[in-house]
Scaffold this active site. Sequence first.
Site, PDB file in Angstrom:
ATOM      1  N   THR A 264       0.827  -1.072   0.095  1.00  0.00           N
ATOM      2  CA  THR A 264      -0.073   0.025  -0.002  1.00  0.00           C
ATOM      3  C   THR A 264       0.708   1.260   0.143  1.00  0.00           C
ATOM      4  OG1 THR A 264      -1.364   1.334   1.481  1.00  0.00           O
ATOM      5  CG2 THR A 264      -0.138  -0.447   2.630  1.00  0.00           C
ATOM      6  N   ASP A 265       0.352   2.457  -0.471  1.00  0.00           N
ATOM      7  CA  ASP A 265       0.922   3.518  -0.393  1.00  0.00           C
ATOM      8  C   ASP A 265       1.206   4.171   1.072  1.00  0.00           C
ATOM      9  OD1 ASP A 265      -1.555   4.340   0.023  1.00  0.00           O
ATOM     10  OD2 ASP A 265      -1.845   5.875  -1.738  1.00  0.00           O
ATOM     11  N   GLU A 266       0.119   3.532   1.982  1.00  0.00           N
ATOM     12  CA  GLU A 266       0.269   4.215   3.423  1.00  0.00           C
ATOM     13  C   GLU A 266       1.562   3.922   4.156  1.00  0.00           C
ATOM     14  OE1 GLU A 266      -3.486   3.313   5.377  1.00  0.00           O
ATOM     15  OE2 GLU A 266      -4.602   3.066   3.544  1.00  0.00           O
TER      16      GLU A 266
ATOM     17  N   TYR B  29      -1.656  -0.612  11.262  1.00  0.00           N
ATOM     18  CA  TYR B  29      -1.827  -1.272   9.844  1.00  0.00           C
ATOM     19  C   TYR B  29      -0.731  -0.688   8.917  1.00  0.00           C
ATOM     20  CZ  TYR B  29      -3.192  -1.707   4.874  1.00  0.00           C
ATOM     21  OH  TYR B  29      -3.155  -1.927   3.425  1.00  0.00           O
TER      22      TYR B  29
ATOM     23  N   SER C  89       2.483  -2.361   9.958  1.00  0.00           N
ATOM     24  CA  SER C  89       2.853  -3.981   9.711  1.00  0.00           C
ATOM     25  C   SER C  89       2.985  -4.186   8.159  1.00  0.00           C
ATOM     26  CB  SER C  89       1.546  -4.483   9.954  1.00  0.00           C
ATOM     27  OG  SER C  89       0.383  -4.357   9.366  1.00  0.00           O
ATOM     28  N   LYS C  90       2.145  -3.303   7.256  1.00  0.00           N
ATOM     29  CA  LYS C  90       2.617  -3.598   5.768  1.00  0.00           C
ATOM     30  C   LYS C  90       3.943  -3.022   5.551  1.00  0.00           C
ATOM     31  CE  LYS C  90       0.023  -4.681   3.004  1.00  0.00           C
ATOM     32  NZ  LYS C  90      -0.283  -6.067   2.325  1.00  0.00           N
TER      33      LYS C  90
HETATM   34  P1  NAD Z   1      -9.491  -7.484   2.642  1.00  0.00           P
HETATM   35  O1  NAD Z   1      -9.476  -7.230   4.036  1.00  0.00           O
HETATM   36  O2  NAD Z   1     -10.843  -7.400   1.685  1.00  0.00           O
HETATM   37  O3  NAD Z   1      -9.120  -9.083   2.233  1.00  0.00           O
HETATM   38  C1  NAD Z   1      -8.045  -9.573   2.809  1.00  0.00           C
HETATM   39  C2  NAD Z   1      -8.205 -11.146   2.585  1.00  0.00           C
HETATM   40  O4  NAD Z   1      -7.207 -11.704   3.174  1.00  0.00           O
HETATM   41  C3  NAD Z   1      -9.461 -11.659   3.051  1.00  0.00           C
HETATM   42  O5  NAD Z   1     -10.138 -12.843   2.039  1.00  0.00           O
HETATM   43  C4  NAD Z   1      -9.120 -12.545   4.353  1.00  0.00           C
HETATM   44  O6  NAD Z   1      -9.970 -13.440   4.599  1.00  0.00           O
HETATM   45  C5  NAD Z   1      -7.759 -13.052   3.886  1.00  0.00           C
HETATM   46  N1  NAD Z   1      -7.039 -13.144   5.232  1.00  0.00           N
HETATM   47  C6  NAD Z   1      -6.712 -12.425   6.148  1.00  0.00           C
HETATM   48  N2  NAD Z   1      -5.825 -13.048   7.262  1.00  0.00           N
HETATM   49  C7  NAD Z   1      -5.512 -14.076   6.677  1.00  0.00           C
HETATM   50  C8  NAD Z   1      -4.578 -15.016   6.986  1.00  0.00           C
HETATM   51  N3  NAD Z   1      -4.007 -15.074   8.498  1.00  0.00           N
HETATM   52  N4  NAD Z   1      -4.377 -16.114   6.419  1.00  0.00           N
HETATM   53  C9  NAD Z   1      -5.042 -16.203   5.087  1.00  0.00           C
HETATM   54  N5  NAD Z   1      -6.010 -15.241   4.666  1.00  0.00           N
HETATM   55  C10 NAD Z   1      -6.321 -14.086   5.381  1.00  0.00           C
HETATM   56  O7  NAD Z   1      -8.133  -6.698   1.737  1.00  0.00           O
HETATM   57  P2  NAD Z   1      -8.078  -6.000   0.373  1.00  0.00           P
HETATM   58  O8  NAD Z   1      -8.457  -4.639   0.495  1.00  0.00           O
HETATM   59  O9  NAD Z   1      -8.500  -7.002  -0.609  1.00  0.00           O
HETATM   60  O10 NAD Z   1      -6.559  -6.106   0.310  1.00  0.00           O
HETATM   61  C11 NAD Z   1      -5.748  -7.112  -0.315  1.00  0.00           C
HETATM   62  C12 NAD Z   1      -4.270  -6.527  -0.195  1.00  0.00           C
HETATM   63  O11 NAD Z   1      -4.137  -5.231  -0.935  1.00  0.00           O
HETATM   64  C13 NAD Z   1      -3.620  -6.287   1.041  1.00  0.00           C
HETATM   65  O12 NAD Z   1      -2.566  -6.881   1.419  1.00  0.00           O
HETATM   66  C14 NAD Z   1      -3.839  -4.847   1.246  1.00  0.00           C
HETATM   67  O13 NAD Z   1      -2.711  -4.242   2.268  1.00  0.00           O
HETATM   68  C15 NAD Z   1      -3.466  -4.398  -0.242  1.00  0.00           C
HETATM   69  N6  NAD Z   1      -3.752  -3.133  -0.393  1.00  0.00           N
HETATM   70  C16 NAD Z   1      -5.332  -2.700  -0.525  1.00  0.00           C
HETATM   71  C17 NAD Z   1      -5.681  -1.455  -0.726  1.00  0.00           C
HETATM   72  C18 NAD Z   1      -7.135  -0.928  -0.720  1.00  0.00           C
HETATM   73  O14 NAD Z   1      -7.690   0.058  -0.985  1.00  0.00           O
HETATM   74  N7  NAD Z   1      -8.083  -1.788  -0.160  1.00  0.00           N
HETATM   75  C19 NAD Z   1      -4.839  -0.595  -1.538  1.00  0.00           C
HETATM   76  C20 NAD Z   1      -3.265  -0.911  -1.541  1.00  0.00           C
HETATM   77  C21 NAD Z   1      -3.049  -2.071  -1.069  1.00  0.00           C
HETATM   78  P1  TYD Z   2     -10.730   3.617   4.487  1.00  0.00           P
HETATM   79  O1  TYD Z   2     -11.459   3.458   3.426  1.00  0.00           O
HETATM   80  O2  TYD Z   2     -10.811   3.292   5.633  1.00  0.00           O
HETATM   81  O3  TYD Z   2      -9.188   3.940   3.767  1.00  0.00           O
HETATM   82  P2  TYD Z   2      -7.836   4.181   4.434  1.00  0.00           P
HETATM   83  O4  TYD Z   2      -7.852   4.597   5.866  1.00  0.00           O
HETATM   84  O5  TYD Z   2      -7.082   2.752   4.178  1.00  0.00           O
HETATM   85  O6  TYD Z   2      -7.410   5.328   3.495  1.00  0.00           O
HETATM   86  O7  TYD Z   2     -10.543   5.541   4.650  1.00  0.00           O
HETATM   87  C1  TYD Z   2     -10.545   6.179   3.580  1.00  0.00           C
HETATM   88  C2  TYD Z   2     -10.849   7.617   4.348  1.00  0.00           C
HETATM   89  O8  TYD Z   2     -12.187   7.857   4.251  1.00  0.00           O
HETATM   90  C3  TYD Z   2      -9.782   7.884   5.289  1.00  0.00           C
HETATM   91  O9  TYD Z   2      -9.370   9.272   5.447  1.00  0.00           O
HETATM   92  C4  TYD Z   2     -10.855   7.869   6.639  1.00  0.00           C
HETATM   93  C5  TYD Z   2     -12.041   8.281   6.060  1.00  0.00           C
HETATM   94  N1  TYD Z   2     -13.303   7.480   6.517  1.00  0.00           N
HETATM   95  C6  TYD Z   2     -14.421   8.319   7.023  1.00  0.00           C
HETATM   96  O10 TYD Z   2     -14.355   9.758   7.002  1.00  0.00           O
HETATM   97  N2  TYD Z   2     -15.414   7.922   7.558  1.00  0.00           N
HETATM   98  C7  TYD Z   2     -15.700   6.235   7.522  1.00  0.00           C
HETATM   99  O11 TYD Z   2     -16.712   5.824   8.053  1.00  0.00           O
HETATM  100  C8  TYD Z   2     -14.565   5.488   7.178  1.00  0.00           C
HETATM  101  C9  TYD Z   2     -14.578   4.189   7.326  1.00  0.00           C
HETATM  102  C10 TYD Z   2     -13.370   6.244   6.586  1.00  0.00           C
END
Ligand code: NAD
Ligand code: TYD
Length: 361
Positions: free
Chosen positions: A136-138, A162, A165-166
């Site tokens: 992630t960019d975070e 979060y 940990s990433k």
């Molecule tokens: P998500 O929470 O929707 O899905 C995570 C999946 O991992 C779930 O299916 C869960 O059951 C599985 N999982 C969790 N713990 C596990 C374990 N111990 N063993 C096996 N499976 C396990 O997450 P997402 O939004 O699809 O994100 C996927 C990846 O992309 C993550 O690594 C996240 O850090 C990264 N990412 C997400 C975003 C975003 O905007 N959602 C952006 C950039 C990077």
């Molecule tokens: P989120 O979707 O949790 O992604 P991330 O924190 O990983 O960027 O949140 C996106 C943005 O929206 C973040 O600045 C927090 C804000 N947010 C709210 O204002 N209200 C909400 O209920 C949630 C879930 C997020």
Amino acid sequence: MRTYLVTGGAGFIGSNYIHYMFKKYGDSIRIINVDKLTYAGNLENLRDVENLPNYSFVRADICDSEAIVNIFEENDIDRVVHFAAESHVDRSIKDPGVFVRTNVLGTLTMLNAARNAWELPDGTYPEDKKFLHVSTDEVYGSLSNPEDYFYETTPYDPHSPYSASKASSDFMVKAFMDTYHFPANITNCSNNYGPYQFPEKLIPLMINNALHGKALPVYGDGKNIRDWLYVEDHCKGIDMVQEKGRLFETYNIGGHNERENIQIVKTIIAQLREALSDEDPRKAAVSEDLIKYVEDRKGHDRRYAIAPDKIKAEIGWYPETCFEEGIKKTIRWYFDHEEWMAHVTSGDYQKYYEDMYANRG
Ligand code: NAD
Ligand code: TYD
């Protein structure tokens, strides 16, 4: 036939990636999806691929070294695409431990198993074996100067449990590349949105609440900025990095689509009003009156913004779906999948919502 081991394929991005890959490569690839099925994992996301002969599912925890090693022993894995993680910042603030366990130790388990399966006696690796770590960019922290962007060279500065940990998991992948010449890539992507996203994240949460006439909780002043990318463009980027990227490199993925949270919420309201027919009883409640400013997230990063120059220049990746089109498609998807939303918000979700939002004021 190339075999992919996808971790976390029952989650939001992982399931979109599996769909994307089968659409693109059809029966010329095989995918094994390993997922623990936490609250975020949902096999309903994979209904239309579950019976394919070249797809299989293994329910396992990525921290369970024996289960993961077995998968490598029983299958000739060519590619690992590692999504599995705990992914929600608010949950990490409440309970950091599980983030360290899954994101750091789970990633180490995956790296150890892949290395043991792939490394040759002379310390080299067969040419087509590759591991992609989805990050992630975070990890880069928060930008304060509006002219600044996250580049691959930006120093890591994570703030939430979060992102910390990433960041740790990224460093472990980097350590494997440097120490063992382990064939990997890391991608750092901006905020994704699209189908199958669990409604704890901003966009699906706001869509779901608005459709139920519930308050739309905006943290702080609503001016935090995120850089939004349609999930399919992320999936395309991951595949292109594995196919065309240079091994051992990191690539940032993002489409220069920065928006304040409040803009996102207002866009969702406007789009929902447009999509709902005048006869639909839900329409009357969908208005900006639902917006409720609530207590800010602790340590809330102000702005994220990716510079995707490297992936564009080296690999030719670009985003295909602009935000206006992507948000329309996303809203349409949630309209067409009310049952999906009803299932994921039944049971534990109500308790989660109560715990997370009741005391926010
Ligand atoms: P998500 O929470 O929707 O899905 C995570 C999946 O991992 C779930 O299916 C869960 O059951 C599985 N999982 C969790 N713990 C596990 C374990 N111990 N063993 C096996 N499976 C396990 O997450 P997402 O939004 O699809 O994100 C996927 C990846 O992309 C993550 O690594 C996240 O850090 C990264 N990412 C997400 C975003 C975003 O905007 N959602 C952006 C950039 C990077
Ligand atoms: P989120 O979707 O949790 O992604 P991330 O924190 O990983 O960027 O949140 C996106 C943005 O929206 C973040 O600045 C927090 C804000 N947010 C709210 O204002 N209200 C909400 O209920 C949630 C879930 C997020």
